[in-house]
Motif scaffolding. Structure first.
Motif, mmCIF file in Angstrom:
data_model
loop_
_atom_site.group_PDB
_atom_site.id
_atom_site.type_symbol
_atom_site.label_atom_id
_atom_site.label_comp_id
_atom_site.label_asym_id
_atom_site.label_seq_id
_atom_site.Cartn_x
_atom_site.Cartn_y
_atom_site.Cartn_z
ATOM 1 N N TRP A 214 -7.301 14.434 -3.951
ATOM 2 C CA TRP A 214 -7.277 12.994 -3.751
ATOM 3 C C TRP A 214 -7.018 12.692 -2.284
ATOM 4 O O TRP A 214 -6.465 13.498 -1.548
ATOM 5 C CB TRP A 214 -6.245 12.333 -4.654
ATOM 6 C CG TRP A 214 -4.818 12.737 -4.432
ATOM 7 C CD1 TRP A 214 -3.898 12.096 -3.654
ATOM 8 C CD2 TRP A 214 -4.139 13.857 -5.011
ATOM 9 N NE1 TRP A 214 -2.692 12.751 -3.710
ATOM 10 C CE2 TRP A 214 -2.809 13.837 -4.535
ATOM 11 C CE3 TRP A 214 -4.515 14.876 -5.881
ATOM 12 C CZ2 TRP A 214 -1.861 14.783 -4.901
ATOM 13 C CZ3 TRP A 214 -3.579 15.824 -6.241
ATOM 14 C CH2 TRP A 214 -2.269 15.777 -5.761
ATOM 15 N N LYS A 215 -7.442 11.505 -1.917
ATOM 16 C CA LYS A 215 -7.246 11.041 -0.552
ATOM 17 C C LYS A 215 -7.086 9.525 -0.571
ATOM 18 O O LYS A 215 -7.858 8.825 -1.221
ATOM 19 C CB LYS A 215 -8.429 11.418 0.329
ATOM 20 C CG LYS A 215 -8.216 11.002 1.774
ATOM 21 C CD LYS A 215 -9.319 11.444 2.669
ATOM 22 C CE LYS A 215 -8.953 10.992 4.083
ATOM 23 N NZ LYS A 215 -10.072 10.840 4.926
ATOM 24 N N PHE A 216 -6.092 9.050 0.138
ATOM 25 C CA PHE A 216 -5.894 7.613 0.284
ATOM 26 C C PHE A 216 -6.742 7.168 1.463
ATOM 27 O O PHE A 216 -6.642 7.731 2.548
ATOM 28 C CB PHE A 216 -4.416 7.288 0.494
ATOM 29 C CG PHE A 216 -3.603 7.587 -0.738
ATOM 30 C CD1 PHE A 216 -3.461 6.626 -1.724
ATOM 31 C CD2 PHE A 216 -3.025 8.827 -0.925
ATOM 32 C CE1 PHE A 216 -2.747 6.907 -2.881
ATOM 33 C CE2 PHE A 216 -2.300 9.112 -2.072
ATOM 34 C CZ PHE A 216 -2.166 8.154 -3.050
ATOM 35 N N SER B 221 -5.755 -1.182 -0.363
ATOM 36 C CA SER B 221 -5.686 0.258 -0.582
ATOM 37 C C SER B 221 -6.927 0.806 -1.262
ATOM 38 O O SER B 221 -7.542 0.135 -2.091
ATOM 39 C CB SER B 221 -4.468 0.614 -1.443
ATOM 40 O OG SER B 221 -3.293 0.448 -0.722
ATOM 41 N N SER C 54 -12.828 8.984 1.563
ATOM 42 C CA SER C 54 -12.818 10.440 1.688
ATOM 43 C C SER C 54 -14.142 10.959 2.224
ATOM 44 O O SER C 54 -15.074 10.197 2.456
ATOM 45 C CB SER C 54 -12.538 11.052 0.322
ATOM 46 O OG SER C 54 -13.592 10.718 -0.562
ATOM 47 N N ARG D 297 0.693 4.253 -2.736
ATOM 48 C CA ARG D 297 0.506 5.644 -2.328
ATOM 49 C C ARG D 297 1.621 6.534 -2.880
ATOM 50 O O ARG D 297 1.369 7.630 -3.376
ATOM 51 C CB ARG D 297 0.449 5.732 -0.807
ATOM 52 C CG ARG D 297 0.208 7.128 -0.322
ATOM 53 C CD ARG D 297 0.163 7.196 1.192
ATOM 54 N NE ARG D 297 -0.072 8.565 1.575
ATOM 55 C CZ ARG D 297 -1.002 8.948 2.415
ATOM 56 N NH1 ARG D 297 -1.787 8.066 2.987
ATOM 57 N NH2 ARG D 297 -1.153 10.214 2.702
ATOM 58 N N GLU D 298 2.839 6.065 -2.809
ATOM 59 C CA GLU D 298 3.985 6.841 -3.284
ATOM 60 C C GLU D 298 3.869 7.162 -4.780
ATOM 61 O O GLU D 298 4.013 8.315 -5.194
ATOM 62 C CB GLU D 298 5.260 6.046 -3.001
ATOM 63 C CG GLU D 298 6.532 6.725 -3.408
ATOM 64 C CD GLU D 298 7.752 5.866 -3.101
ATOM 65 O OE1 GLU D 298 8.724 6.421 -2.599
ATOM 66 O OE2 GLU D 298 7.724 4.637 -3.371
ATOM 67 N N ALA E 205 0.837 -1.197 0.000
ATOM 68 C CA ALA E 205 0.000 0.000 0.000
ATOM 69 C C ALA E 205 0.878 1.255 0.000
ATOM 70 O O ALA E 205 0.544 2.260 -0.618
ATOM 71 C CB ALA E 205 -0.933 -0.008 1.213
ATOM 72 N N ARG E 206 2.017 1.184 0.666
ATOM 73 C CA ARG E 206 2.934 2.329 0.707
ATOM 74 C C ARG E 206 3.456 2.653 -0.699
ATOM 75 O O ARG E 206 3.505 3.809 -1.103
ATOM 76 C CB ARG E 206 4.117 2.037 1.643
ATOM 77 C CG ARG E 206 5.080 3.222 1.775
ATOM 78 C CD ARG E 206 6.409 2.823 2.391
ATOM 79 N NE ARG E 206 7.095 1.777 1.673
ATOM 80 C CZ ARG E 206 7.775 1.944 0.519
ATOM 81 N NH1 ARG E 206 7.802 3.121 -0.069
ATOM 82 N NH2 ARG E 206 8.388 0.938 -0.054
ATOM 83 N N SER F 66 -3.735 -5.021 -7.971
ATOM 84 C CA SER F 66 -2.672 -4.051 -8.228
ATOM 85 C C SER F 66 -1.911 -4.309 -9.528
ATOM 86 O O SER F 66 -1.449 -3.367 -10.160
ATOM 87 C CB SER F 66 -1.700 -4.004 -7.056
ATOM 88 O OG SER F 66 -1.008 -5.224 -6.921
ATOM 89 N N ASP G 69 0.562 9.291 -5.522
ATOM 90 C CA ASP G 69 0.683 10.656 -5.006
ATOM 91 C C ASP G 69 1.537 11.497 -5.956
ATOM 92 O O ASP G 69 1.183 12.633 -6.282
ATOM 93 C CB ASP G 69 1.277 10.629 -3.599
ATOM 94 C CG ASP G 69 1.097 11.946 -2.877
ATOM 95 O OD1 ASP G 69 -0.023 12.499 -2.907
ATOM 96 O OD2 ASP G 69 2.072 12.431 -2.276
ATOM 97 N N LEU H 207 -8.160 4.672 -3.017
ATOM 98 C CA LEU H 207 -7.801 6.023 -3.423
ATOM 99 C C LEU H 207 -9.033 6.685 -4.007
ATOM 100 O O LEU H 207 -9.633 6.169 -4.944
ATOM 101 C CB LEU H 207 -6.684 5.999 -4.475
ATOM 102 C CG LEU H 207 -6.383 7.325 -5.183
ATOM 103 C CD1 LEU H 207 -5.872 8.374 -4.200
ATOM 104 C CD2 LEU H 207 -5.385 7.100 -6.303
#
Length: 152
Positions: free
Chosen positions: A76-78, A60, A81, A24-25, A20-21, A93, A28, A62
């Motif tokens: 946007w929001k992980f 995850s 929202s 997000r990276e 998930a990290r 994924s 983002d 998004l």
């Protein structure tokens, strides 16, 4: 002409997100690039996008929506929202990586059961063309941050 086996097709696929990290990276960075792009950012905002990407294999979520236009073209929001998405795309994924690199068709993936779409059909027709605006910044982000995820 020789037939391509399922194993050979799977071997040609780019890997998905490892975590998930990592998701997000990369996203983002992608969305930051799109938000600040003078041409694509306003086009994305004009689509009225309000979409959720769910990747259950890495846990995850998004949410992406059009921005206010004054300070941002998108927001946007992980994680869930404050705004309710009008369209939800649920995928693994590995497919998300292929799709965001412009290598897979969303329509074919839906027909094959690789993507589950929830929401009103009219939003699918509105949002899918705008999602193509993610491809170039996504490819740049993958190249810079996780080149092993790049597709040939």
């Amino acid at each position: 002409m020789t037939a391509v086996t399922k194993q050979e097709k799977a071997a040609k696929r780019a890997p998905g997100f490892a975590s998930a990290r990592e998701f997000r990276e990369v996203l983002d960075e992608t969305l930051s690039m799109l938000d600040s792009d003078e041409r694509s950012g306003p086009r994305f905002r004009a689509s009225g996008m309000n979409i959720r990407f769910e990747l259950p294999d890495i846990g995850s979520v998004l949410d992406v929506a059009a921005g206010d236009g004054e300070t941002h073209n998108l927001r946007w929001k992980f994680g869930p929202s404050d705004w309710a998405p009008k369209l939800q795309l649920r995928m693994d994924s590995d497919f998300a990586n292929e799709f965001l690199q412009g290598r897979e068709s969303l329509a074919i993936a839906v027909a094959r059961g690789r993507v589950r779409v929830t929401g009103e059909p009219r939003f699918t027709l509105l949002y899918v063309p705008a999602l193509r605006l993610l491809v170039e910044p996504y490819r740049r982000a993958v190249h810079a941050l996780h080149p092993a995820m790049e597709m040939a």
